[in-house]
Design an enzyme around this catalytic site. Sequence first.
Site, PDB file in Angstrom:
ATOM      1  N   SER A  52      -7.281   0.017   1.797  1.00 34.09           N
ATOM      2  CA  SER A  52      -8.620   0.107   1.208  1.00 34.09           C
ATOM      3  C   SER A  52      -9.630   0.309   2.332  1.00 34.09           C
ATOM      4  CB  SER A  52      -8.916  -1.211   0.481  1.00 34.09           C
ATOM      5  OG  SER A  52     -10.270  -1.278   0.086  1.00 34.09           O
ATOM      6  N   TYR A 111      -9.559 -10.535   0.245  1.00 33.29           N
ATOM      7  CA  TYR A 111      -9.093  -9.161  -0.007  1.00 33.29           C
ATOM      8  C   TYR A 111      -9.088  -8.401   1.320  1.00 33.29           C
ATOM      9  CZ  TYR A 111      -8.694  -4.602  -2.399  1.00 33.29           C
ATOM     10  OH  TYR A 111      -8.276  -3.364  -2.844  1.00 33.29           O
TER      11      TYR A 111
HETATM   12  P1  NDP Z   1      -5.061  -1.418 -11.436  1.00 30.56           P
HETATM   13  O1  NDP Z   1      -5.390  -2.810 -11.842  1.00 30.56           O
HETATM   14  O2  NDP Z   1      -5.392  -0.311 -12.374  1.00 30.56           O
HETATM   15  O3  NDP Z   1      -3.525  -1.294 -11.068  1.00 30.56           O
HETATM   16  C1  NDP Z   1      -2.822  -2.309 -10.403  1.00 30.56           C
HETATM   17  C2  NDP Z   1      -1.340  -2.094 -10.635  1.00 30.56           C
HETATM   18  O4  NDP Z   1      -0.612  -3.091  -9.917  1.00 30.56           O
HETATM   19  C3  NDP Z   1      -0.955  -2.220 -12.103  1.00 30.56           C
HETATM   20  O5  NDP Z   1      -0.068  -1.181 -12.426  1.00 30.56           O
HETATM   21  C4  NDP Z   1      -0.268  -3.566 -12.181  1.00 30.56           C
HETATM   22  O6  NDP Z   1       0.736  -3.514 -13.192  1.00 30.56           O
HETATM   23  C5  NDP Z   1       0.375  -3.634 -10.798  1.00 30.56           C
HETATM   24  N1  NDP Z   1       0.719  -4.989 -10.395  1.00 30.56           N
HETATM   25  C6  NDP Z   1      -0.108  -6.038 -10.255  1.00 30.56           C
HETATM   26  N2  NDP Z   1       0.592  -7.124  -9.908  1.00 30.56           N
HETATM   27  C7  NDP Z   1       1.897  -6.752  -9.831  1.00 30.56           C
HETATM   28  C8  NDP Z   1       3.107  -7.434  -9.538  1.00 30.56           C
HETATM   29  N3  NDP Z   1       3.111  -8.726  -9.225  1.00 30.56           N
HETATM   30  N4  NDP Z   1       4.254  -6.734  -9.562  1.00 30.56           N
HETATM   31  C9  NDP Z   1       4.257  -5.425  -9.866  1.00 30.56           C
HETATM   32  N5  NDP Z   1       3.155  -4.723 -10.159  1.00 30.56           N
HETATM   33  C10 NDP Z   1       1.989  -5.389 -10.144  1.00 30.56           C
HETATM   34  O7  NDP Z   1      -5.776  -1.218 -10.023  1.00 30.56           O
HETATM   35  P2  NDP Z   1      -5.889   0.015  -9.002  1.00 30.56           P
HETATM   36  O8  NDP Z   1      -5.174   1.193  -9.480  1.00 30.56           O
HETATM   37  O9  NDP Z   1      -7.317   0.110  -8.641  1.00 30.56           O
HETATM   38  O10 NDP Z   1      -5.137  -0.619  -7.715  1.00 30.56           O
HETATM   39  C11 NDP Z   1      -4.054  -0.001  -7.067  1.00 30.56           C
HETATM   40  C12 NDP Z   1      -4.155  -0.273  -5.574  1.00 30.56           C
HETATM   41  O11 NDP Z   1      -5.307   0.366  -5.056  1.00 30.56           O
HETATM   42  C13 NDP Z   1      -4.272  -1.742  -5.186  1.00 30.56           C
HETATM   43  O12 NDP Z   1      -3.462  -1.994  -4.056  1.00 30.56           O
HETATM   44  C14 NDP Z   1      -5.734  -1.886  -4.834  1.00 30.56           C
HETATM   45  O13 NDP Z   1      -5.956  -2.947  -3.930  1.00 30.56           O
HETATM   46  C15 NDP Z   1      -6.010  -0.534  -4.223  1.00 30.56           C
HETATM   47  N6  NDP Z   1      -7.408  -0.143  -4.152  1.00 30.56           N
HETATM   48  C16 NDP Z   1      -8.162  -0.007  -5.296  1.00 30.56           C
HETATM   49  C17 NDP Z   1      -9.495   0.349  -5.210  1.00 30.56           C
HETATM   50  C18 NDP Z   1     -10.370   0.482  -6.401  1.00 30.56           C
HETATM   51  O14 NDP Z   1     -11.610   0.605  -6.243  1.00 30.56           O
HETATM   52  N7  NDP Z   1      -9.848   0.494  -7.614  1.00 30.56           N
HETATM   53  C19 NDP Z   1     -10.122   0.602  -3.902  1.00 30.56           C
HETATM   54  C20 NDP Z   1      -9.229   0.462  -2.779  1.00 30.56           C
HETATM   55  C21 NDP Z   1      -7.932   0.107  -2.917  1.00 30.56           C
HETATM   56  P3  NDP Z   1       1.202  -4.723 -14.134  1.00 30.56           P
HETATM   57  O15 NDP Z   1      -0.009  -5.557 -14.426  1.00 30.56           O
HETATM   58  O16 NDP Z   1       1.747  -4.014 -15.335  1.00 30.56           O
HETATM   59  O17 NDP Z   1       2.264  -5.425 -13.350  1.00 30.56           O
END
Ligand code: NDP
Length: 248
Positions: free
Chosen positions: A143, A156
């Site tokens: 990030s 974070y």
């Molecule tokens: P979302 O909440 O849309 O997606 C997060 C994903 O992670 C979901 O598919 C969720 O699936 C999965 N997840 C969460 N916990 C677990 C677990 N214990 N095991 C397996 N899967 C898991 O968020 P984003 O798409 O925004 O986030 C994706 C990445 O991007 C993250 O690493 C985030 O830190 C990073 N990021 C996001 C930004 C933003 O502004 N959105 C900016 C910078 C970085 P499920 O709940 O079905 O398990």
Amino acid sequence: MVGKLDGKVAIITGASSGIGKATAIALAAEGAKVVIAARRVERLEAVAKYITDNGGQALPVIADITDEAQAKNLIQKANAEFGRVDILVNNAGISFPGRIENADPANWRKMIDINVLGLMYTTHSVLPIFKVQKSGHIVNISSVAGRIARAGMAVYNVTKWGVNAFSEALRQEVYQDNIRVTIIEPGLVETEIDQHITDVVAKQEIEARRKAITPLQSEDIAAAIVYAVSQPQHVNVNEILIRPTQQD
Ligand code: NDP
């Protein structure tokens, strides 16, 4: 399906929504066989159906990557099904912004478990496969918060700083085996990530920041990932920092 990634096998964690879902769809559209992992069964199956309906190949694997055994099983299942693994996108992550003094330390542990330890477990499991193949590519979703600390984002920041440090040390350990490591550092992306925030003030602040600008879409990040993993073997895109144009 013929594309830049024809014949490649890619594992994407956190593929049930947001950046992971868009990345799975984009990699599959370029011909990769995708192994998509997350905890929500229905959401994951819907992504797999979308990919197969559009001519791609997708294997959904229900996995909580904070559980080392489940993370290992995900990698082994992908290798058993397709006979190889070329790309691992460590995307699963969560964010609980909020000031340190008001925080629930349980949320700190969740962030460290998912954003850091989960990513380490899958990486640890895939390395023996990559070493035998003498090739492989690990893409770690960090990030802007992995480069710039901000009040209200301390833990974070810790997790994403950790991802960056781990990724660079990893790169130095594996480059001689032809294994590539890429860090992707998105700014504000419109996804479901804010839905989990428990600190009301922090939630309002981040939603206001996102609303004040035109945020990135998950597909913008997916395109950066496709770029990184489509380069010739001698090119290792180490780091991509990608912000919305209007982000401070
Ligand atoms: P979302 O909440 O849309 O997606 C997060 C994903 O992670 C979901 O598919 C969720 O699936 C999965 N997840 C969460 N916990 C677990 C677990 N214990 N095991 C397996 N899967 C898991 O968020 P984003 O798409 O925004 O986030 C994706 C990445 O991007 C993250 O690493 C985030 O830190 C990073 N990021 C996001 C930004 C933003 O502004 N959105 C900016 C910078 C970085 P499920 O709940 O079905 O398990």
